[in-house]
Design an enzyme around this catalytic site. Structure first.
Site, PDB file in Angstrom:
ATOM      1  CB  SER A  14      32.591  59.459   5.211  1.00  0.00           C
ATOM      2  OG  SER A  14      32.857  59.589   3.673  1.00  0.00           O
ATOM      3  CG  HIS A  38      31.742  55.265   5.898  1.00  0.00           C
ATOM      4  ND1 HIS A  38      30.959  54.546   6.201  1.00  0.00           N
ATOM      5  CD2 HIS A  38      31.321  55.983   4.725  1.00  0.00           C
ATOM      6  CE1 HIS A  38      30.280  54.233   5.033  1.00  0.00           C
ATOM      7  NE2 HIS A  38      30.463  55.152   4.069  1.00  0.00           N
ATOM      8  CG  ASP A  40      31.841  56.802   1.248  1.00  0.00           C
ATOM      9  OD1 ASP A  40      31.268  55.821   1.557  1.00  0.00           O
ATOM     10  OD2 ASP A  40      32.082  57.794   1.990  1.00  0.00           O
ATOM     11  CG  MET A  42      32.322  56.072  -4.666  1.00  0.00           C
ATOM     12  SD  MET A  42      31.787  57.829  -4.927  1.00  0.00           S
ATOM     13  CE  MET A  42      31.359  58.472  -3.297  1.00  0.00           C
ATOM     14  CG  HIS A  71      29.641  52.801   1.651  1.00  0.00           C
ATOM     15  ND1 HIS A  71      28.770  53.952   1.471  1.00  0.00           N
ATOM     16  CD2 HIS A  71      28.461  52.067   0.590  1.00  0.00           C
ATOM     17  CE1 HIS A  71      27.757  53.970   0.495  1.00  0.00           C
ATOM     18  NE2 HIS A  71      27.830  52.684   0.234  1.00  0.00           N
ATOM     19  CG  MET A  73      28.584  53.491  -3.017  1.00  0.00           C
ATOM     20  SD  MET A  73      28.792  55.199  -2.608  1.00  0.00           S
ATOM     21  CE  MET A  73      30.382  54.993  -1.465  1.00  0.00           C
ATOM     22  CG  MET A 142      22.954  54.641   0.790  1.00  0.00           C
ATOM     23  SD  MET A 142      24.503  54.964   1.408  1.00  0.00           S
ATOM     24  CE  MET A 142      24.915  56.720   1.008  1.00  0.00           C
ATOM     25  CG  ASP A 180      26.975  56.597   4.221  1.00  0.00           C
ATOM     26  OD1 ASP A 180      27.215  57.849   4.545  1.00  0.00           O
ATOM     27  OD2 ASP A 180      27.404  55.881   3.503  1.00  0.00           O
TER      28      ASP A 180
END
Ligand code: DX5
Ligand code: ZN
Length: 226
Positions: A14, A38, A40, A42, A71, A73, A142, A180
């Site tokens: 990540s 990965h 992330d 957000m 991913h 979020m 998660m 994750d």
């Protein structure tokens, strides 16, 4: 009981834990040693943090041929599928807490040529994703509360991994099962034994003195030794 094909095991660092001032260099360095990247994303609404977005993905795209596992979020994740695809995303995963019925987003992702996955938070029961597993290329369990890297692994997430693995096996599916959050040398084997085949690792890779060696150690830990 479980039969995870060794060839499907994947380490997915990540980049949240990387040094953003040297992101291209860090990704270029680790890329030949890992299977997936990965990413992330957000939005500061679904989670109480803001990380990175489309321009960063676009800048990283020429650095490596690795697939980008994005991913999301985010509350309005599906609104961004087309720009994410254009920036170089390969797979998008959205939260079942945002999309209790993700049929529409799954179709939109496919229409854009993206892989699609569902993510489930620690307090959310397996039953929330169960009816939709067949729509997914990947189910992400998660093992921390989303929003921040570097948190402690939540052991109870292993039972959810087992539930997803049992569903996938009993339905003859090839769905990837990603874990994750908080993954490191102390727990990656337990995550594999529970049924995960894709392992996100942020801090344990990018905060290690030697990230490449950290990946090799994680890989050795999940290799079968008979
Ligand atoms: C948490 C993110 C994770 C995180 C993993 O919100 O979804 O992907 O970056 O980082 P570590 O491995 O440090 O828990
Ligand atoms: Zn993540």
């Amino acid at each position: 009981m479980l039969s995870i094909v060794e060839a499907t095991l994947q380490i997915a660092p990540s980049i949240l834990a990387a040094d953003f001032a040297r992101l291209g260099e860090e990704v270029g360095n680790i890329a030949p040693h890992v299977d997936l990247l990965h990413v992330d994303v957000m939005d500061g609404h679904f989670v109480p943090n803001i990380s990175l977005g489309i321009p960063v993905i676009e800048s990283l795209r020429p650095v490596t041929d690795l697939k980008f596992d994005c991913h999301l979020m985010m509350l309005n994740a599906d609104y961004y599928f087309a720009p994410l695809k254009n920036a170089g995303a390969d797979l998008v995963t959205v939260h079942v807490e945002v999309y209790p019925n993700p049929t529409g987003p799954a179709e939109s992702a496919r229409a854009e040529g993206l892989g699609f996955g569902l993510v489930i938070n620690p307090p959310t029961p397996f039953e929330a994703v169960e009816p939709f597993i067949e729509l997914c290329d990947m189910v992400v369990v998660m093992s921390v509360h989303p929003g921040f890297g570097g948190q402690s692994f939540i052991d109870a997430s292993l039972q959810k991994i087992e539930a997803v693995r049992n569903f996938v096996e009993s339905h003859g599916l090839l769905t990837d099962i990603e874990i994750d959050g908080g993954i490191g040398i102390a727990n990656i084997r337990r995550a594999k034994d529970a049924g995960a085949n894709v392992f996100v690792a942020g801090s344990s890779v990018f905060r290690a003195e030697d990230p490449v060696r950290a990946v090799e150690e994680l890989r050795a830990e999940i290799r079968d030794t008979e």
